[in-house]
Write a protein that holds these residues in place. Structure first.
Motif, PDB file in Angstrom:
ATOM      1  N   LEU A 143      -9.792  -8.651   1.589  1.00  0.00           N
ATOM      2  CA  LEU A 143     -10.190  -7.148   1.979  1.00  0.00           C
ATOM      3  C   LEU A 143      -9.602  -6.465   3.360  1.00  0.00           C
ATOM      4  O   LEU A 143      -9.635  -5.671   3.688  1.00  0.00           O
ATOM      5  CB  LEU A 143     -11.799  -7.109   2.050  1.00  0.00           C
ATOM      6  N   SER A 144      -8.530  -7.620   4.097  1.00  0.00           N
ATOM      7  CA  SER A 144      -8.027  -6.944   4.966  1.00  0.00           C
ATOM      8  C   SER A 144      -6.954  -5.970   4.932  1.00  0.00           C
ATOM      9  O   SER A 144      -6.462  -5.864   3.864  1.00  0.00           O
ATOM     10  CB  SER A 144      -7.466  -8.328   5.656  1.00  0.00           C
ATOM     11  N   HIS A 145      -6.774  -5.318   6.296  1.00  0.00           N
ATOM     12  CA  HIS A 145      -5.720  -4.309   6.011  1.00  0.00           C
ATOM     13  C   HIS A 145      -4.318  -5.085   5.692  1.00  0.00           C
ATOM     14  O   HIS A 145      -3.488  -4.389   4.918  1.00  0.00           O
ATOM     15  CB  HIS A 145      -5.723  -3.607   7.219  1.00  0.00           C
ATOM     16  N   ALA A 146      -4.153  -6.090   6.100  1.00  0.00           N
ATOM     17  CA  ALA A 146      -2.855  -6.879   6.009  1.00  0.00           C
ATOM     18  C   ALA A 146      -2.678  -7.397   4.529  1.00  0.00           C
ATOM     19  O   ALA A 146      -1.425  -6.976   4.111  1.00  0.00           O
ATOM     20  CB  ALA A 146      -2.942  -8.048   6.805  1.00  0.00           C
ATOM     21  N   PHE A 147      -3.597  -7.555   3.971  1.00  0.00           N
ATOM     22  CA  PHE A 147      -3.508  -7.980   2.496  1.00  0.00           C
ATOM     23  C   PHE A 147      -3.377  -6.849   1.632  1.00  0.00           C
ATOM     24  O   PHE A 147      -2.397  -6.801   0.818  1.00  0.00           O
ATOM     25  CB  PHE A 147      -4.535  -8.805   1.961  1.00  0.00           C
ATOM     26  N   LEU A 148      -4.094  -5.802   1.709  1.00  0.00           N
ATOM     27  CA  LEU A 148      -3.960  -4.641   0.805  1.00  0.00           C
ATOM     28  C   LEU A 148      -2.970  -3.845   1.070  1.00  0.00           C
ATOM     29  O   LEU A 148      -2.246  -3.395   0.066  1.00  0.00           O
ATOM     30  CB  LEU A 148      -5.257  -3.917   1.008  1.00  0.00           C
ATOM     31  N   SER A 149      -2.517  -3.602   2.300  1.00  0.00           N
ATOM     32  CA  SER A 149      -1.484  -2.962   2.622  1.00  0.00           C
ATOM     33  C   SER A 149       0.078  -3.752   2.068  1.00  0.00           C
ATOM     34  O   SER A 149       0.922  -3.095   1.614  1.00  0.00           O
ATOM     35  CB  SER A 149      -1.002  -2.707   4.263  1.00  0.00           C
ATOM     36  N   ALA A 150       0.182  -5.026   2.309  1.00  0.00           N
ATOM     37  CA  ALA A 150       1.058  -5.777   1.633  1.00  0.00           C
ATOM     38  C   ALA A 150       1.290  -5.456   0.071  1.00  0.00           C
ATOM     39  O   ALA A 150       2.493  -5.343  -0.264  1.00  0.00           O
ATOM     40  CB  ALA A 150       0.977  -7.258   2.135  1.00  0.00           C
ATOM     41  N   LEU A 151       0.151  -5.455  -0.715  1.00  0.00           N
ATOM     42  CA  LEU A 151       0.467  -5.203  -2.150  1.00  0.00           C
ATOM     43  C   LEU A 151       0.784  -4.073  -2.267  1.00  0.00           C
ATOM     44  O   LEU A 151       1.900  -3.863  -3.118  1.00  0.00           O
ATOM     45  CB  LEU A 151      -0.998  -5.214  -2.620  1.00  0.00           C
ATOM     46  N   GLU A 152       0.518  -2.924  -1.542  1.00  0.00           N
ATOM     47  CA  GLU A 152       1.266  -1.660  -1.789  1.00  0.00           C
ATOM     48  C   GLU A 152       2.984  -1.573  -1.296  1.00  0.00           C
ATOM     49  O   GLU A 152       3.804  -1.131  -2.134  1.00  0.00           O
ATOM     50  CB  GLU A 152       0.449  -0.444  -1.074  1.00  0.00           C
ATOM     51  N   GLU A 153       2.987  -2.028  -0.007  1.00  0.00           N
ATOM     52  CA  GLU A 153       4.424  -1.857   0.690  1.00  0.00           C
ATOM     53  C   GLU A 153       5.429  -2.724  -0.298  1.00  0.00           C
ATOM     54  O   GLU A 153       6.424  -2.417  -0.206  1.00  0.00           O
ATOM     55  CB  GLU A 153       4.382  -2.248   2.149  1.00  0.00           C
ATOM     56  N   SER A 154       4.817  -3.929  -0.786  1.00  0.00           N
ATOM     57  CA  SER A 154       5.842  -4.656  -1.612  1.00  0.00           C
ATOM     58  C   SER A 154       6.089  -4.274  -2.938  1.00  0.00           C
ATOM     59  O   SER A 154       7.214  -4.640  -3.592  1.00  0.00           O
ATOM     60  CB  SER A 154       5.366  -6.066  -1.732  1.00  0.00           C
ATOM     61  N   GLY A 155       5.565  -3.215  -3.287  1.00  0.00           N
ATOM     62  CA  GLY A 155       5.723  -2.838  -4.775  1.00  0.00           C
ATOM     63  C   GLY A 155       5.072  -3.390  -5.753  1.00  0.00           C
ATOM     64  O   GLY A 155       4.996  -3.040  -6.898  1.00  0.00           O
ATOM     65  N   SER A 156       4.149  -4.215  -5.422  1.00  0.00           N
ATOM     66  CA  SER A 156       3.242  -5.253  -6.395  1.00  0.00           C
ATOM     67  C   SER A 156       1.967  -4.179  -6.783  1.00  0.00           C
ATOM     68  O   SER A 156       1.897  -4.217  -8.113  1.00  0.00           O
ATOM     69  CB  SER A 156       2.738  -6.317  -5.520  1.00  0.00           C
ATOM     70  N   ALA A 157       1.339  -3.385  -6.240  1.00  0.00           N
ATOM     71  CA  ALA A 157       0.179  -2.685  -6.726  1.00  0.00           C
ATOM     72  C   ALA A 157       0.477  -1.024  -6.191  1.00  0.00           C
ATOM     73  O   ALA A 157       0.242  -0.535  -5.162  1.00  0.00           O
ATOM     74  CB  ALA A 157      -0.965  -3.045  -6.082  1.00  0.00           C
ATOM     75  N   THR A 158       1.205  -0.186  -7.364  1.00  0.00           N
ATOM     76  CA  THR A 158       1.796   1.026  -6.923  1.00  0.00           C
ATOM     77  C   THR A 158       1.644   1.720  -8.245  1.00  0.00           C
ATOM     78  O   THR A 158       1.387   1.174  -9.283  1.00  0.00           O
ATOM     79  CB  THR A 158       3.205   1.110  -6.463  1.00  0.00           C
ATOM     80  N   ALA A 159       1.937   3.221  -8.167  1.00  0.00           N
ATOM     81  CA  ALA A 159       1.857   3.936  -9.480  1.00  0.00           C
ATOM     82  C   ALA A 159       2.744   3.374 -10.395  1.00  0.00           C
ATOM     83  O   ALA A 159       2.634   3.432 -11.567  1.00  0.00           O
ATOM     84  CB  ALA A 159       2.152   5.278  -8.968  1.00  0.00           C
ATOM     85  N   LYS A 160       4.069   2.925  -9.880  1.00  0.00           N
ATOM     86  CA  LYS A 160       5.001   2.253 -10.708  1.00  0.00           C
ATOM     87  C   LYS A 160       4.435   1.277 -11.403  1.00  0.00           C
ATOM     88  O   LYS A 160       4.797   1.044 -12.728  1.00  0.00           O
ATOM     89  CB  LYS A 160       6.083   2.043  -9.928  1.00  0.00           C
ATOM     90  N   THR A 161       3.698   0.384 -11.119  1.00  0.00           N
ATOM     91  CA  THR A 161       3.001  -0.925 -11.696  1.00  0.00           C
ATOM     92  C   THR A 161       1.776  -0.569 -12.237  1.00  0.00           C
ATOM     93  O   THR A 161       0.993  -1.417 -12.823  1.00  0.00           O
ATOM     94  CB  THR A 161       2.830  -1.949 -10.739  1.00  0.00           C
ATOM     95  N   GLY A 162       1.123   0.780 -12.267  1.00  0.00           N
ATOM     96  CA  GLY A 162      -0.112   1.069 -12.948  1.00  0.00           C
ATOM     97  C   GLY A 162      -1.128   1.120 -11.970  1.00  0.00           C
ATOM     98  O   GLY A 162      -2.313   0.969 -12.445  1.00  0.00           O
ATOM     99  N   TRP A 163      -1.020   0.930 -10.717  1.00  0.00           N
ATOM    100  CA  TRP A 163      -2.008   0.759  -9.772  1.00  0.00           C
ATOM    101  C   TRP A 163      -1.979   1.808  -8.680  1.00  0.00           C
ATOM    102  O   TRP A 163      -1.334   1.552  -7.567  1.00  0.00           O
ATOM    103  CB  TRP A 163      -2.133  -0.637  -9.193  1.00  0.00           C
ATOM    104  N   LEU A 164      -2.237   3.081  -9.118  1.00  0.00           N
ATOM    105  CA  LEU A 164      -2.173   4.095  -8.030  1.00  0.00           C
ATOM    106  C   LEU A 164      -3.529   4.282  -7.280  1.00  0.00           C
ATOM    107  O   LEU A 164      -4.603   4.358  -7.672  1.00  0.00           O
ATOM    108  CB  LEU A 164      -1.874   5.558  -8.984  1.00  0.00           C
ATOM    109  N   GLY A 165      -3.066   4.255  -6.076  1.00  0.00           N
ATOM    110  CA  GLY A 165      -4.246   4.117  -4.879  1.00  0.00           C
ATOM    111  C   GLY A 165      -5.120   5.321  -5.195  1.00  0.00           C
ATOM    112  O   GLY A 165      -4.662   6.475  -5.130  1.00  0.00           O
TER     113      GLY A 165
END
Length: 397
Positions: free
Chosen positions: A41-63
């Motif tokens: 739940l840390s900002h470091a972990f959740l932001s890394a998922l987004e910035e790395s392209g792992s959890a994004t709209a492109k992968t079906g995880w739109l914040g």
């Protein structure tokens, strides 16, 4: 909403300030209070998922992160969430619900998924800032999530791997309750791994000792890497393991190489890599995250197959580390009855579901009632077949 509180949706997690997020319960070591630090739940972990392209709209995880703010715009509560176009990477399976609803003419996707992507680890989902009434704010967040679901016009909201002390807020808001099981190691104050083994039945104890010896035959050694040990060369090697095993297991691994660099940079002291070496070269490894009182095992990979090496790297070494650091438990990820023989106990996990369509809700509610009964029976059965001696710890609910 009532009073001077408002809810808004933030689509980019990186737009949320780390300072505001760190005041939410369980999201940072400094603000953990009565809620143990949860690294996912840390900002470091959740932001890394987004910035790395792992959890994004492109992968079906739109914040679609729900933020509860006061009239000065200060963050007082939040629910990490995503608008999902599929049900992959969640570990709580609702494909049957989706199929049934769409065969009946409904549209199941998109749906709201309130969780940590690709992470089947229990933790708070209704996050409350220090200084605010926890119970009242949790109720506001649970009700707010329902209202957001209705306003978006989506089929449902799914809150997975919910901490047990937050179930009441969702139940009061009339969410449907789903249960499942995992296997966790519970530290009863053991001095070391041998002390833990002494609580097992003799035959089980001998089997595990032999298993551990066999795992490191052929000159295999085990390293614990954390903090400054986590350099780019190490991440390159671990990512090779992840891609090799993940491609065979899932078809397409979820996490990108950049993700590992980002977490290695932002939260290295929260990470433990257990790496197996043979002939001077790493051949297998498992990644774990270190919480306030829990070691969370996530995934592993290898480029060589050796008997029992998976069990040694993922389960036995995790117990060794937890005992050495005084952690209360090891959560070893989703599923896996094979963990039972290695001292991991069946534990009930919880998810809460808001279904907007009345007909689908009735059908799901009926299914969940029967599923909960089956899960309770299975957990009772498994608890009777632990490796512990009679009279030792048998179950952790």
């Amino acid at each position: 909403m009532t009073g001077n509180l408002t809810i808004r949706i933030e689509k980019s997690f990186c737009a949320i300030s780390p300072e505001s997020w760190s005041r939410l319960s369980g999201t940072s070591k400094a603000s953990s209070r009565e809620v143990p630090y949860n690294p996912f739940l840390s900002h470091a972990f959740l932001s890394a998922l987004e910035e790395s392209g792992s959890a994004t709209a492109k992968t079906g995880w739109l914040g679609h992160h729900l933020l509860l703010e006061n009239d000065q715009g200060a963050l007082i509560g939040a629910v990490p969430g995503y608008l999902k176009s599929h049900s992959q990477g969640e570990y709580v399976f609702d494909h049957g619900w989706a199929d049934a609803f769409e065969r009946a003419g409904g549209r199941y996707y998109p749906k709201l998924q309130c969780s940590v992507p690709f992470t089947p680890a229990t933790g708070p989902r209704l996050l409350v800032s220090s200084g605010y009434d926890k119970g009242a704010t949790e109720l506001t967040l649970a009700a707010g999530l329902q209202e957001v679901t209705r306003q978006l016009g989506v089929s449902s909201a799914h809150v997975t791997f919910v901490a047990e002390d937050q179930l009441a807020a969702f139940e009061e808001a009339d969410y449907l309750h789903r249960t499942d099981k995992q296997f966790h190691f519970i530290n009863d104050g053991y001095a070391n791994h041998d002390a833990f083994l002494e609580t097992l039945a003799s035959r089980k104890r001998k089997a595990l000792k032999k298993e551990r010896r066999t795992a490191v035959e052929h000159g295999i050694t085990i390293d614990w890497l954390t903090g400054s040990d986590l350099n780019e060369t190490i991440w390159d090697r671990f990512f090779e393991f992840y891609m090799d095993t993940g491609s065979r297991k899932w078809g397409r691994p979820y996490l990108t190489r950049k993700f590992y660099s980002l977490i290695g940079e932002r939260m290295p002291e929260d990470i433990l890599l257990v790496m197996a070496k043979r002939d001077g070269k790493y051949i297998a490894g498992a990644i774990n995250f270190i919480g306030g009182d829990t070691l969370f095992g996530r995934h592993w990979g290898c480029v060589e197959d050796h008997p029992f090496l998976h069990f040694e790297v993922c389960y036995h070494q995790a117990i060794d580390f937890a005992l050495a650091k005084g952690l209360k438990r090891v959560e070893a990820g989703a599923q896996g009855e094979h963990k039972l023989a290695r001292g991991y106990l069946p534990v009930t996990t919880h998810s809460m579901h808001y279904i907007a369509h009345p007909g689908l809700r009735r059908a799901v509610a009926d299914y969940l009632e029967r599923e909960r009964q089956d899960m309770e029976y299975m957990n009772e059965y498994l608890s009777e077949h632990t490796p512990f001696r009679k009279g030792e710890r048998q179950q952790e609910d």
